[in-house]
Design a protein around this motif. Structure first.
Motif, PDB file in Angstrom:
ATOM      1  N   LEU A  29       8.849  -3.802  -3.657  1.00 39.65           N
ATOM      2  CA  LEU A  29       8.636  -2.699  -4.591  1.00 39.65           C
ATOM      3  C   LEU A  29       8.914  -3.118  -6.031  1.00 39.65           C
ATOM      4  CD1 LEU A  29       9.992   0.489  -2.771  1.00 39.65           C
ATOM      5  CD2 LEU A  29       7.653   0.043  -3.523  1.00 39.65           C
ATOM      6  N   LEU A  30       9.757  -4.137  -6.240  1.00 35.24           N
ATOM      7  CA  LEU A  30      10.052  -4.582  -7.605  1.00 35.24           C
ATOM      8  C   LEU A  30       8.785  -5.051  -8.299  1.00 35.24           C
ATOM      9  CD1 LEU A  30      11.942  -5.287  -9.912  1.00 35.24           C
ATOM     10  CD2 LEU A  30      12.373  -7.508  -8.802  1.00 35.24           C
ATOM     11  N   SER A  31       7.967  -5.834  -7.601  1.00 37.02           N
ATOM     12  CA  SER A  31       6.728  -6.307  -8.221  1.00 37.02           C
ATOM     13  C   SER A  31       5.802  -5.138  -8.538  1.00 37.02           C
ATOM     14  CB  SER A  31       6.033  -7.311  -7.303  1.00 37.02           C
ATOM     15  OG  SER A  31       5.675  -6.713  -6.064  1.00 37.02           O
ATOM     16  N   PHE A  32       5.784  -4.133  -7.664  1.00 37.56           N
ATOM     17  CA  PHE A  32       4.996  -2.919  -7.901  1.00 37.56           C
ATOM     18  C   PHE A  32       5.482  -2.232  -9.175  1.00 37.56           C
ATOM     19  CE2 PHE A  32       3.970   1.554  -7.427  1.00 37.56           C
ATOM     20  CZ  PHE A  32       2.697   1.556  -6.883  1.00 37.56           C
ATOM     21  N   ALA A  33       6.806  -2.109  -9.318  1.00 36.32           N
ATOM     22  CA  ALA A  33       7.389  -1.460 -10.494  1.00 36.32           C
ATOM     23  C   ALA A  33       7.063  -2.225 -11.773  1.00 36.32           C
ATOM     24  CB  ALA A  33       8.904  -1.319 -10.325  1.00 36.32           C
ATOM     25  N   ALA A  38       0.195   4.569  -3.213  1.00 39.84           N
ATOM     26  CA  ALA A  38       0.193   3.108  -3.294  1.00 39.84           C
ATOM     27  C   ALA A  38       1.605   2.550  -3.185  1.00 39.84           C
ATOM     28  CB  ALA A  38      -0.453   2.652  -4.607  1.00 39.84           C
ATOM     29  N   ALA A  39       2.575   3.248  -3.770  1.00 39.01           N
ATOM     30  CA  ALA A  39       3.966   2.808  -3.688  1.00 39.01           C
ATOM     31  C   ALA A  39       4.474   2.851  -2.249  1.00 39.01           C
ATOM     32  CB  ALA A  39       4.849   3.669  -4.592  1.00 39.01           C
ATOM     33  N   VAL A  40       4.114   3.906  -1.525  1.00 35.19           N
ATOM     34  CA  VAL A  40       4.509   4.008  -0.119  1.00 35.19           C
ATOM     35  C   VAL A  40       3.898   2.867   0.679  1.00 35.19           C
ATOM     36  CG1 VAL A  40       4.275   5.384   1.981  1.00 35.19           C
ATOM     37  CG2 VAL A  40       4.862   6.499  -0.180  1.00 35.19           C
ATOM     38  N   ASP A  41       2.612   2.592   0.426  1.00 29.73           N
ATOM     39  CA  ASP A  41       1.938   1.508   1.130  1.00 29.73           C
ATOM     40  C   ASP A  41       2.566   0.160   0.794  1.00 29.73           C
ATOM     41  OD1 ASP A  41      -0.355   0.444   2.727  1.00 29.73           O
ATOM     42  OD2 ASP A  41      -0.852  -0.488   0.825  1.00 29.73           O
ATOM     43  N   GLU A  42       2.860  -0.074  -0.472  1.00 30.54           N
ATOM     44  CA  GLU A  42       3.448  -1.351  -0.880  1.00 30.54           C
ATOM     45  C   GLU A  42       4.859  -1.500  -0.334  1.00 30.54           C
ATOM     46  OE1 GLU A  42       3.573  -5.115  -2.876  1.00 30.54           O
ATOM     47  OE2 GLU A  42       2.035  -3.799  -2.038  1.00 30.54           O
ATOM     48  N   GLY A  43       5.567  -0.367  -0.217  1.00 34.37           N
ATOM     49  CA  GLY A  43       6.920  -0.429   0.302  1.00 34.37           C
ATOM     50  C   GLY A  43       6.983  -0.870   1.750  1.00 34.37           C
ATOM     51  N   THR A  44       5.890  -0.711   2.466  1.00 32.73           N
ATOM     52  CA  THR A  44       5.859  -1.144   3.867  1.00 32.73           C
ATOM     53  C   THR A  44       5.301  -2.549   4.039  1.00 32.73           C
ATOM     54  OG1 THR A  44       3.647  -0.194   4.229  1.00 32.73           O
ATOM     55  CG2 THR A  44       5.555   1.247   4.597  1.00 32.73           C
TER      56      THR A  44
END
Length: 326
Positions: free
Chosen positions: A140-144, A130-136
C-alpha cells in the motif's frame, strides 16, 4: 474534430499510456531519482538554447518545476520502483483531475458545479476500490506514493494556471531545467553515488532509448502536439481523450509486462474513468471565455507532461533492485 486530428489525439494518449511501461523498464536501469534527473536533463537540453525565455515570472517556472518535476515525478518513480504496477499507476494518476479541481476551488476561487462534485465522488470511490485491490496484491505504501504524485500534479496544474504562460512549450522546456539539480542531489543523498555511477557506467542502448522516449517523445513531442490541439479546438473536445491514457497504460502493461487485471481493478478503472469524465463535463465553456483565463482547461490533461507519467504486483525483476533511499 478532423479525422487526422482525432488520430493525433489518440496517438498522444497512446504515447502517454505506454510511457508507464517505459518507466517500468527504465527503473531496471536507473535508481528512480537519478532516472527523474536524467529525464528532465535530456528534456531541457539542448532545447533551452532553441526556445525563448519564458514570458512569465521566474517564480512560476520554479514552482511548477519543483511541484511537477521533483515532487510529482519523484514520487511516481519511487512508487513504481517500490512495487506499484505500471498499468495501475497509469490509472490511479488520473485522480489528479480531482485534486486539480479541489485546489482550484481553494486557491483560485473556482466553485465546482454539482456534476463536477458527483464526478469527484465517483473517481474517489474508484481510488478506494483500487486501494482495496492493491492491498490484497501489493504494498500500500507504493500506492500511497502514486496518490501523492497525483496531488502534486494537481498543485502544478493550478500553478500553471496562475502563471498563464503564452508559450506553453517554451514554459515546459524551462520548467524541465528546474528539477535536474534537486533530483540529482536527492539521488546522491538517498540512493548513493556508487549506484548512480554504476547505472551511468552500464548505460546501454535500451537505457538510452528509455531516456529519449520519456524526455523527447513523451514530454516535448507529446506536449507540443497536445497544445496544438488545444489551440485548434475547444478544451472540452480535447480533454476527454486523456481518459484513454489508462486504457493504453493498462493494456500495454498486460501485453509487455504480463500484468494481470483483476475484476476489482476493472471496477476501479470504470469508476475512476467515469468520475474523471463527469468532472470534465463542467469544462465545457466557450473558447473565448476560456482564453481569457489562460491555460485553465488543461487541469484535466495529463503531464504534458506528460503525462508521463503508468495491475498486479511488480514483475520479478523488482525484487533484485536496491531499495531506494526514502
Amino acid at each position: 474534430m478532423r479525422p487526422a486530428h482525432v488520430l493525433l489525439a489518440v496517438l498522444v494518449t497512446a504515447v502517454w499510456g505506454v510511457n508507464f511501461v517505459v518507466i517500468d523498464i527504465g527503473l531496471d536501469h536507473f535508481p528512480p531519482l537519478l532516472f527523474g534527473a536524467l529525464r528532465f536533463l535530456v528534456a531541457a537540453l539542448p532545447a533551452v538554447f532553441l526556445v525563448g525565455r519564458p514570458k512569465v515570472a521566474w517564480k512560476w517556472v520554479l514552482g511548477v518545476g519543483l511541484a511537477l518535476g521533483v515532487a510529482k515525478f519523484g514520487l511516481l518513480f519511487i512508487g513504481m520502483h517500490e512495487g506499484m504496477p505500471a498499468g495501475l499507476s497509469s490509472l490511479v494518476l488520473q485522480v489528479q483531475a480531482v485534486f486539480t479541481a479541489l485546489f482550484a476551488a481553494v486557491v483560485l476561487g473556482e466553485r465546482p458545479g454539482r456534476m463536477r462534485l458527483v464526478g469527484m465522488g465517483v473517481a474517489l470511490a474508484g481510488i478506494g476500490v483500487a486501494a482495496v485491490d492493491e492491498g490484497t496484491s501489493g504494498p500500500l505504501l507504493s500506492f500511497a506514493l502514486v496518490i501523492a504524485a497525483a496531488v502534486f500534479w494537481g498543485v502544478s496544474n493550478v500553478l500553471t494556471r496562475k502563471a498563464a504562460p503564452p508559450d506553453p512549450v517554451s514554459f515546459m522546456v524551462w520548467v524541465s531545467l528546474v528539477p535536474v539539480l534537486p533530483l540529482l542531489g536527492l539521488s546522491l543523498v538517498f540512493e548513493g553515488a556508487d549506484p548512480d555511477l554504476e547505472a551511468l557506467r552500464s548505460l546501454d542502448w535500451a537505457g538510452a532509448g528509455v531516456i529519449v522516449y520519456v524526455a523527447w517523445i513523451v514530454t516535448l513531442l507529446g506536449f507540443g502536439a497536445w497544445n496544438f490541439l488545444l489551440r485548434t479546438y475547444d478544451a472540452s473536445a480535447v480533454a476527454p481523450f486523456t481518459l484513454l491514457v489508462p486504457v493504453f497504460g493498462m493494456s500495454s502493461a498486460a501485453l509487455v509486462l504480463g500484468e494481470g487485471i483483476s475484476p476489482l481493478r476493472w471496477l476501479a478503472a470504470a469508476l475512476l474513468v467515469g468520475g474523471v469524465a463527469l468532472t470534465s463535463v463542467s469544462l465545457r465553456r466557450p473558447r473565448r471565455a476560456a482564453a481569457a483565463d489562460g491555460p485553465a482547461p488543461r487541469e484535466a490533461a495529463p503531464e504534458a507532461r506528460p503525462p508521463v507519467g503508468t495491475t498486479a504486483s511488480r514483475t520479478p525483476s523488482t525484487a533484485s533492485r536496491p531499495s531506494p533511499r526514502g
